[in-house]
Write a protein that holds these residues in place. Structure first.
Motif, mmCIF file in Angstrom:
data_model
loop_
_atom_site.group_PDB
_atom_site.id
_atom_site.type_symbol
_atom_site.label_atom_id
_atom_site.label_comp_id
_atom_site.label_asym_id
_atom_site.label_seq_id
_atom_site.Cartn_x
_atom_site.Cartn_y
_atom_site.Cartn_z
ATOM 1 N N THR A 235 0.842 -0.860 0.023
ATOM 2 C CA THR A 235 -0.010 -0.291 -0.534
ATOM 3 C C THR A 235 0.628 1.183 -0.250
ATOM 4 O OG1 THR A 235 -1.328 -1.179 1.553
ATOM 5 C CG2 THR A 235 -1.161 1.582 1.333
ATOM 6 N N ARG A 239 0.578 3.628 -2.838
ATOM 7 C CA ARG A 239 -0.442 5.647 -2.593
ATOM 8 C C ARG A 239 1.372 6.693 -3.633
ATOM 9 N NH1 ARG A 239 -3.644 5.861 1.659
ATOM 10 N NH2 ARG A 239 -3.722 4.323 3.525
ATOM 11 N N HIS A 381 -3.836 -4.196 13.792
ATOM 12 C CA HIS A 381 -4.398 -3.299 12.090
ATOM 13 C C HIS A 381 -3.241 -3.763 10.874
ATOM 14 C CE1 HIS A 381 -7.400 -0.905 13.940
ATOM 15 N NE2 HIS A 381 -6.576 -1.307 14.910
ATOM 16 N N ASN A 405 -15.010 -4.504 9.774
ATOM 17 C CA ASN A 405 -14.601 -3.125 9.181
ATOM 18 C C ASN A 405 -13.526 -1.839 9.661
ATOM 19 O OD1 ASN A 405 -16.406 -4.406 6.949
ATOM 20 N ND2 ASN A 405 -18.132 -3.149 8.227
ATOM 21 N N ASN A 406 -12.798 -2.463 11.228
ATOM 22 C CA ASN A 406 -11.988 -1.885 11.476
ATOM 23 C C ASN A 406 -10.321 -2.039 11.163
ATOM 24 O OD1 ASN A 406 -11.125 -0.189 13.486
ATOM 25 N ND2 ASN A 406 -11.363 -1.040 15.609
ATOM 26 N N THR A 407 -11.241 -1.118 9.973
ATOM 27 C CA THR A 407 -9.306 -1.468 8.797
ATOM 28 C C THR A 407 -9.029 -0.233 8.509
ATOM 29 O OG1 THR A 407 -7.560 -2.550 7.667
ATOM 30 C CG2 THR A 407 -10.504 -3.377 7.870
ATOM 31 N N GLU A 408 -8.613 -0.058 7.657
ATOM 32 C CA GLU A 408 -8.329 0.810 6.524
ATOM 33 C C GLU A 408 -8.232 0.276 5.409
ATOM 34 O OE1 GLU A 408 -4.731 3.298 5.801
ATOM 35 O OE2 GLU A 408 -3.169 1.166 6.718
ATOM 36 N N TYR A 409 -7.834 -1.292 5.267
ATOM 37 C CA TYR A 409 -7.393 -2.411 4.144
ATOM 38 C C TYR A 409 -8.838 -2.544 3.237
ATOM 39 C CZ TYR A 409 -2.777 -2.146 4.806
ATOM 40 O OH TYR A 409 -1.561 -1.921 5.285
ATOM 41 N N GLY A 454 -10.753 1.160 -0.576
ATOM 42 C CA GLY A 454 -9.948 1.446 0.728
ATOM 43 C C GLY A 454 -7.980 1.165 0.397
ATOM 44 N N ALA A 455 -7.633 1.118 1.443
ATOM 45 C CA ALA A 455 -6.042 1.299 1.308
ATOM 46 C C ALA A 455 -5.526 -0.895 0.669
ATOM 47 C CB ALA A 455 -5.120 1.329 2.935
ATOM 48 N N SER A 456 -6.801 -0.943 0.224
ATOM 49 C CA SER A 456 -6.431 -2.247 -0.540
ATOM 50 C C SER A 456 -6.074 -1.879 -2.102
ATOM 51 C CB SER A 456 -7.457 -3.542 -0.227
ATOM 52 O OG SER A 456 -7.037 -3.619 0.813
#
Length: 488
Positions: A235, A239, A381, A405-409, A454-456
């Motif tokens: 990731t 970015r 995380h 769902n508690n993740t940026e991924y 998301g971050a994925s």
């Protein structure tokens, strides 16, 4: 297997591929077996100057290749598939040696890569657009056109498959491709693909294979002749590539990391749950973006599950896949090993309990099970990319959704339950690009769209029908019998 070697070292030693095998302009890179540290050879690498020169020629080659008949492009894909089938034992051998794959994982990767080539052969003859309604006397067409030159930057973990799944469809749809494989797996993830298409008769200049590090990747993204970047990797790197591509207004496909949840509901068959969790967490030493980074288990069965998974992890053999049948091979390099050890140390410092595993010997890392992990623990995380199973209890289905769902991924998720309806209701609340009901998180069949949110990733997908969306662009075409007279 053919008697003649596909990957004969005298062909690629200290070379890169530009349509022919030439010396690289950068430093010569060692090709290393991670299990033993043995040097298997040396591959050439590229500099930004050489890459820019190749991209100029690729741009010219793309024009002619895009105008090549669909049946000729399909025939080259089919021939590449036949060549891969003839040399599959050799390809498997290199995946074991250079990437640390177990024989079973390597065989699967070669098989799915061959499937990519067969599927790519069907792309040139697909419908290339739509005939749309318009006013009388005007033909109104939306048609798919190649983007031009596609830069593919591929990773080390499934080096053959994760490169060829972009290279083959991009070529089949009329694009030229510059492939920059990970320098740690440049033979099985780069040389092999260049040789397959060279042997298949792909015109010179349509495919280049240029190993290198960050400098080469940056030059590929920056080059004015490269119209699109398909990147699979971390990731953090994704970015940076996305920022540059956005500034340059380039099309970009980002397939990035994940912290994926496998949810085990209280009605699950425990034997099947253990089997799925073991596969999802430990396959290829956990070095897969889809690995089951969190195993969420309903509290009624949590203690039994944790005990069984700990026993299973303790029983898994770890060793050099070239010297015997082992469940796990080595991590790819010391950097990856150090990251895994550091993350496990920080997890323990934050209250996590390592029940088994984590010991190292060279690049070998014993499969670990970690319990007592809270949402403020870094291992909750951060992606491990190592054989570490993090097991977390939950009470209600709603709590499982909140934890997952508690993740940026947002890459992959799995739900195991005897009640498929209940599992589906839960799964539909998860923010993820891939969802598997009654299966673990590591899945791909080539014909499916594959991508995360998301971050994925940036929400794009490769594979199946989505390849046409990714590797072409729309052109609107109208045609009238004669030009109209306008009132100005």
């Amino acid at each position: 297997m053919s008697d003649a070697l596909l990957l004969k070292p005298t062909i690629w030693q200290e070379h890169v591929f530009t349509g022919q095998w030439v010396a690289g302009s950068g430093n010569v890179l060692p090709v290393t077996a991670p299990a033993s540290g043995e040097t298997l050879g040396h591959i050439g690498s590229t500099t930004s100057e050489q890459l820019d020169a190749v991209a100029d020629k690729s741009h010219e080659a793309a024009i002619a290749w895009g105008d090549t008949s669909y049946d000729e492009r399909a025939a080259i894909m089919r021939q590449a598939a036949r060549t891969a089938e003839e040399h599959q034992d050799e390809l498997i051998h290199w995946l074991i040696d250079e990437s640390g794959s177990t024989p079973a994982k390597a065989a699967f990767e070669v098989a799915i890569s061959i499937k990519v080539l067969h599927e790519a052969a069907s792309l040139p003859s697909r419908a290339a657009g739509e005939l749309m309604p318009s006013t009388p006397g005007r033909l109104n067409i939306a048609r798919r056109r190649p983007v031009g030159v596609v830069g593919v930057i591929s990773p080390f973990n499934f080096p053959l498959y994760l490169a060829i799944r972009a290279v083959a469809p991009a070529l089949a749809l009329g694009n030229a491709v510059i492939l920059k494989p990970d320098p740690r797996t440049s033979v099985c993830g780069g040389v092999s693909i260049a040789r397959l298409f060279e042997m298949a008769g792909l015109p010179k200049g349509v495919l280049a294979m240029l190993p290198g590090g960050g400098e080469a990747g940056a030059a590929l993204v920056e080059n004015r002749n490269v119209a699109m970047i398909q990147f699979t990797g971390s990731t953090a790197a994704g970015r940076k590539i996305g920022e540059t591509a956005g500034r340059l207004l380039k099309k970009v496909s980002l397939e990035l990391g994940g912290k994926n949840s496998l949810i085990i509901l209280d009605d699950a068959d425990l034997d099947l749950a253990i089997s799925n969790a073991t596969w999802g967490a430990y396959l290829h030493q956990g070095q897969i973006c889809m690995s089951s980074g969190r195993i969420l288990v309903q509290r009624d069965i949590y203690d039994r599950f944790l005990e069984r998974l700990t026993e299973k992890a303790r029983s898994l053999s770890v060793g050099d896949p070239r010297s015997g049948e082992f469940a796990l091979g080595p991590l790819i390099d010391k950097g990856q090993l150090d990251h895994a050890c550091d993350l496990l140390s920080r997890a323990k410092a934050s209250g996590g309990n390592v029940l088994v595993g984590g010991e190292t010997d060279g690049l070998f890392f014993k499969p670990a099970v970690v319990s007592d992990v809270t949402t403020d623990n870094p291992i909750f995380h951060e992606e491990a990319f190592a054989p570490i199973a993090v097991v977390i209890p939950f009470d209600t289905d709603a709590e499982a959704v909140a934890l997952a769902n508690n993740t940026e991924y947002g890459l992959s998720a799995g739900v195991i339950s005897r009640d498929a309806g209940r599992a589906l209701r839960l799964g539909e609340q998860l923010r993820t690009g891939l969802l598997h009901i009654n299966d673990q998180t590591v899945n791909d069949e080539v014909i499916n769209p594959f991508g995360g949110v998301g971050a994925s990733g940036n929400g794009t997908s490769v594979g199946g029908s989505s390849n046409i969306d990714e590797f072409t662009q729309w052109q609107w075409l109208t045609l009238k019998g004669e030009a109209p007279a306008y009132p100005l």
